[in-house]
Design an enzyme around this catalytic site. Structure first.
Site, PDB file in Angstrom:
ATOM      1  N   CYS A   1     -86.081 -48.307  47.506  1.00  0.00           N
ATOM      2  CA  CYS A   1     -85.018 -48.459  48.280  1.00  0.00           C
ATOM      3  C   CYS A   1     -83.881 -47.570  48.249  1.00  0.00           C
ATOM      4  CB  CYS A   1     -84.303 -49.935  47.573  1.00  0.00           C
ATOM      5  SG  CYS A   1     -85.681 -51.235  47.214  1.00  0.00           S
TER       6      CYS A   1
ATOM      7  N   ARG B   1     -86.894 -42.441  51.997  1.00  0.00           N
ATOM      8  CA  ARG B   1     -87.222 -43.037  50.631  1.00  0.00           C
ATOM      9  C   ARG B   1     -88.414 -44.160  50.991  1.00  0.00           C
ATOM     10  NH1 ARG B   1     -83.716 -41.823  46.600  1.00  0.00           N
ATOM     11  NH2 ARG B   1     -84.075 -43.937  45.488  1.00  0.00           N
TER      12      ARG B   1
ATOM     13  N   TRP C   1     -87.675 -51.631  50.024  1.00  0.00           N
ATOM     14  CA  TRP C   1     -89.070 -51.272  49.863  1.00  0.00           C
ATOM     15  C   TRP C   1     -89.449 -52.458  48.926  1.00  0.00           C
ATOM     16  CZ3 TRP C   1     -92.750 -49.652  46.121  1.00  0.00           C
ATOM     17  CH2 TRP C   1     -93.845 -49.046  46.667  1.00  0.00           C
TER      18      TRP C   1
ATOM     19  N   ASN D   1     -81.895 -51.619  43.712  1.00  0.00           N
ATOM     20  CA  ASN D   1     -83.153 -50.641  43.740  1.00  0.00           C
ATOM     21  C   ASN D   1     -83.799 -51.009  42.437  1.00  0.00           C
ATOM     22  OD1 ASN D   1     -85.058 -48.794  44.074  1.00  0.00           O
ATOM     23  ND2 ASN D   1     -83.671 -47.133  43.838  1.00  0.00           N
ATOM     24  N   GLY D   2     -85.011 -51.051  42.171  1.00  0.00           N
ATOM     25  CA  GLY D   2     -85.522 -51.086  40.902  1.00  0.00           C
ATOM     26  C   GLY D   2     -86.165 -52.525  40.555  1.00  0.00           C
TER      27      GLY D   2
ATOM     28  N   GLU E   1    -103.688 -30.300  46.563  1.00  0.00           N
ATOM     29  CA  GLU E   1    -102.700 -30.322  47.507  1.00  0.00           C
ATOM     30  C   GLU E   1    -102.865 -30.396  48.938  1.00  0.00           C
ATOM     31  OE1 GLU E   1    -100.003 -31.240  46.817  1.00  0.00           O
ATOM     32  OE2 GLU E   1     -98.486 -30.611  48.573  1.00  0.00           O
TER      33      GLU E   1
ATOM     34  N   LYS F   1    -101.928 -33.628  50.963  1.00  0.00           N
ATOM     35  CA  LYS F   1    -101.164 -33.647  52.238  1.00  0.00           C
ATOM     36  C   LYS F   1    -101.785 -34.367  53.462  1.00  0.00           C
ATOM     37  CE  LYS F   1     -98.136 -32.725  51.089  1.00  0.00           C
ATOM     38  NZ  LYS F   1     -97.771 -32.546  49.719  1.00  0.00           N
TER      39      LYS F   1
ATOM     40  N   GLU G   1    -101.947 -38.128  52.990  1.00  0.00           N
ATOM     41  CA  GLU G   1    -100.565 -38.949  52.946  1.00  0.00           C
ATOM     42  C   GLU G   1     -99.988 -38.872  54.445  1.00  0.00           C
ATOM     43  OE1 GLU G   1     -98.103 -35.741  50.547  1.00  0.00           O
ATOM     44  OE2 GLU G   1     -97.790 -37.909  49.924  1.00  0.00           O
TER      45      GLU G   1
ATOM     46  N   HIS H   1    -122.356 -31.064  41.813  1.00  0.00           N
ATOM     47  CA  HIS H   1    -122.538 -32.266  40.979  1.00  0.00           C
ATOM     48  C   HIS H   1    -122.229 -33.381  41.598  1.00  0.00           C
ATOM     49  CE1 HIS H   1    -123.173 -29.663  37.801  1.00  0.00           C
ATOM     50  NE2 HIS H   1    -121.868 -28.648  37.814  1.00  0.00           N
TER      51      HIS H   1
ATOM     52  N   LYS I   1     -90.396 -41.343  48.930  1.00  0.00           N
ATOM     53  CA  LYS I   1     -90.289 -40.183  48.428  1.00  0.00           C
ATOM     54  C   LYS I   1     -89.990 -40.022  46.935  1.00  0.00           C
ATOM     55  CE  LYS I   1     -89.065 -35.836  49.285  1.00  0.00           C
ATOM     56  NZ  LYS I   1     -90.003 -35.001  49.459  1.00  0.00           N
TER      57      LYS I   1
HETATM   58  O1  M6R Z   1     -90.385 -36.303  42.581  1.00  0.00           O
HETATM   59  P1  M6R Z   1     -91.531 -36.065  42.254  1.00  0.00           P
HETATM   60  O2  M6R Z   1     -91.908 -34.552  42.427  1.00  0.00           O
HETATM   61  O3  M6R Z   1     -91.723 -36.369  40.565  1.00  0.00           O
HETATM   62  O4  M6R Z   1     -92.773 -36.966  42.929  1.00  0.00           O
HETATM   63  C1  M6R Z   1     -93.979 -37.125  42.634  1.00  0.00           C
HETATM   64  C2  M6R Z   1     -94.787 -37.592  43.487  1.00  0.00           C
HETATM   65  O5  M6R Z   1     -94.538 -38.753  43.900  1.00  0.00           O
HETATM   66  C3  M6R Z   1     -94.850 -36.638  44.860  1.00  0.00           C
HETATM   67  O6  M6R Z   1     -95.286 -35.495  44.860  1.00  0.00           O
HETATM   68  C4  M6R Z   1     -95.864 -37.085  46.060  1.00  0.00           C
HETATM   69  O7  M6R Z   1     -97.077 -37.253  45.673  1.00  0.00           O
HETATM   70  C5  M6R Z   1     -95.259 -36.555  47.478  1.00  0.00           C
HETATM   71  N1  M6R Z   1     -95.547 -37.677  48.469  1.00  0.00           N
HETATM   72  C6  M6R Z   1     -96.459 -35.495  47.773  1.00  0.00           C
HETATM   73  O8  M6R Z   1     -96.206 -35.124  48.905  1.00  0.00           O
END
Ligand code: M6R
Length: 621
Positions: free
Chosen positions: A2, A27, A84, A108-109, A494, A498, A501, A517, A616
């Protein structure tokens, strides 16, 4: 998660709040709302009560904006929220603010004891209009206000009854010249203005108005008036000095780029220059002491380094682990914070925990760090957001200085984390005498050249776009495999993350040696296989893995150094990267993977900066 924005001052507050919420759109959210305290001129003198307007809408912020444009709400004190969903579906009734009696609350939380509290409140005859845990907090404050004279004291009393992680902001028509803001394990900052003050979930929401911020501690409850901020902690008044943030408002704008993600990919060379600035000392082939958050004594006495992180930061941490072992010769391991915190890991005072997090607020990383600290380990935070929760718990902080990252998919913060972790390895190696001056100098000189090598890769953006169109979009690829070895293994992970997501294409990152494997069974003419093969000691091995893919008709997209012929000969597509020191290849190989994902998502028309279901900053488990 949120987003919250609160304002108190002389200006009309709705546009300040909506514009602030827009800066928090990254966010992620599913509904939005605003509560505004409306005091008509002379009302207080006449003994009239202020009005409290609440407007809420399901969907994007634009929906709320449309309602507010059609029916503007007057007032100079207010709070807004983007939700959220955690408790209850994304409906208007569940959207914040929640209004109970004279009080409107945003949150938020998660309130962990919401079930028992709701039961108690129902037994007292309280009626609930939503499925949210937040409405419980609103009831508790409303009840407390029946006996307490001030909103501040009533909120403190109410919050003493709840458990969990929360950032809460409260306004009331009973006290129209006050906002209450409270923080416990969820992000909340106060912006300090002249004759006006602000509260928000994150700094970018307020950069258009102030650069002076107070970072609340867990357990703080603040009373904001236009001219004054009072902060209480455990019933006592405390001073929390404001800090000046050097991010500019334009850094949080798209500046002509189609998406924040694309802008942030292109900002990487500059971001790394900022990470290195003032830290790399070529004259002494060393890293400036006092700049990495680890004392020389701790660097020498540490017996083991444990890197903890989630998501993309976890991939940076894998590269960090490799560097700390190969460069500094310190035993190192890397763990997913979400797993580490729940297993009986052995941690003691000889361990250095390196918590890697862009936001510095990730709930799992924060919890894992607190647990390790309790067991005596020393904590170093490698974090981008100054003043966030993890560095506040840590013994030292190594800020990556990448600037605000708005796109949900992390890019520039990832490469800035790589730069910080490489510097940490050099620093540890130099303090412990395990890294020669000559090798250190060579590494650092090459590290300083990385921004220009990355600029060269960025010139290949057009090629990446064509490859994305041909191999991922035109073929409607549903699954992809990313292969790498050594330092290219975290880059393969990575690249796959990417793509998943932002383009919603299923992708797996694999250590190329593991392909035989299991995943080799997936390979056929429909399967794009991205082979990350820079010029390092693994090149020949991964060239053999590429042959194995080709033998099964897999479509190879090769990320190879200029001058490569071996893999290029059998690949459908080739993207060249400059030949850099073998320890530094991740900086150049990750860029084409970021661009491939970006263009695949853009061509497919997905919401690049706010991918579905993602947030985020992940402040819940
Ligand atoms: O803020 P942080 O680096 O701790 O966040 C960790 C993950 O939530 C963050 O890297 C997430 O995987 C991203 N969406 C990656 O692009």
């Amino acid at each position: 998660m949120c987003g919250i924005v609160g304002y108190i001052g002389p200006r009309s507050c709705t546009s300040i709040i909506v514009e602030g919420l827009r800066k928090l759109e990254y966010r992620g959210y599913d509904s939005a709302g605003i509560a505004v305290v409306d005091v008509s001129p002379g009302a207080q003198a006449k003994g009239e009560q202020a009005k409290l307007h609440v407007v809420r809408a399901v969907g994007k912020l634009g929906k709320l904006d449309d309602v507010l444009r059609e029916k503007p709400v007057p007032g100079t004190v207010g709070v807004g929220h983007t939700r959220w969903a955690t408790h209850g579906r994304p409906t208007e009734a569940n959207a914040h603010p929640h209004l109970v009696g004279d009080v409107a609350v945003v949150h938020n939380g998660i309130l962990e004891n919401h079930v028992e509290l709701r039961r108690e409140l129902l037994a007292k005859g309280r009626k609930f209009l939503s499925e949210t845990d937040t409405e419980i907090a609103a009831h508790l404050i409303d009840i407390a206000l029946q006996t307490e004279s001030s909103l501040l004291v009533a909120t403190q009393r109410a919050l003493a009854q709840v458990r969990g992680a929360f950032a809460i902001v409260v306004v009331s028509r009973r006290e129209p010249d006050v906002i209450i803001a409270a923080r416990n394990f969820s992000p909340l900052v106060l912006g300090v203005g002249e004759g006006e003050n602000f509260a928000a979930s994150d700094v970018p929401a307020l950069l258009a108005h102030t650069r002076d911020f107070i970072f609340l501690e867990d357990g703080d409850v603040a009373e904001l008036r236009a001219e004054k901020i009072t902060i209480m902690h455990a019933g006592q008044k405390v001073e929390r000095p404001s800090k000046r943030v050097d991010w500019s408002p334009t850094q949080a704008e798209k500046q002509g780029y189609k998406h924040f993600m694309l802008k942030e990919i292109f900002e990487q060379p500059t971001a790394i220059e900022n990470t290195l600035r003032g830290r790399v000392i070529l004259e002494t082939a060393d890293i400036e002491e006092g700049e990495v958050g680890v004392t020389a004594a701790l660097a020498k006495s540490t017996r083991r380094v444990i890197l903890l992180a989630c998501g993309t930061s976890h991939h940076a941490a894998i590269a960090g682990r490799n560097w700390i072992e190969s460069i500094a010769k310190v035993p190192a391991q890397v763990e997913l914070a979400s797993e580490f915190r729940y297993r009986d890991a052995i941690v003691d005072e000889h361990d250095l925990i390196v918590a890697v997090s862009q936001s510095g607020e990730t709930a799992d990383t924060l919890a894992a760090v607190k647990d390790a600290k309790r067991r005596g380990a020393k904590i170093l935070a490698v974090v981008n957001v100054v003043g966030s929760a993890i560095p506040r718990v840590a013994d030292g902080a190594f800020y990556t200085h990448a600037g605000p990252e708005i796109g949900v998919a992390s890019t520039k913060c990832f490469t800035a984390q790589l730069a910080a972790l490489l510097m940490l390895a050099v620093y540890l190696g130099r303090r412990r005498g395990t890294l020669t001056e000559e090798r250190s100098l060579s590494l650092l000189q090459h590290l300083c050249e990385i921004p220009s090598a990355m600029r060269e890769v960025l010139e290949e953006a057009g090629t990446c776009q064509k490859v994305a169109r041909r191999q991922l979009v035109a073929t409607d690829a549903r699954d992809c495999l990313f292969l790498g070895r050594g330092l290219s293994f975290p880059i393969a992970l990575e690249g796959a993350l990417k793509l998943k997501e932002i383009s919603y294409v299923h992708a797996e990152g694999y250590a190329a040696g593991e392909m035989k494997h299991g995943p080799i069974a997936l390979i056929d003419a429909q399967m794009p296989v991205i082979v990350v093969a820079p010029n390092d000691s693994h090149y020949e091995k991964i060239a053999s893995n590429a042959q194995e893919v080709r033998a099964r008709e897999g479509r190879i997209i090769a990320i190879v150094p200029k001058g490569d012929h071996t893999i290029a000969q059998i690949a459908q597509e080739v993207i060249h990267v400059p030949d850099v020191d073998p320890e530094l290849t991740p900086f150049v190989t990750v860029v084409p993977l970021q661009l491939l994902s970006y263009y695949a998502a853009d061509l497919k028309g997905t919401d690049v900066d706010q991918p579905r279901n993602l947030a985020k900053t992940v402040t819940v488990e």
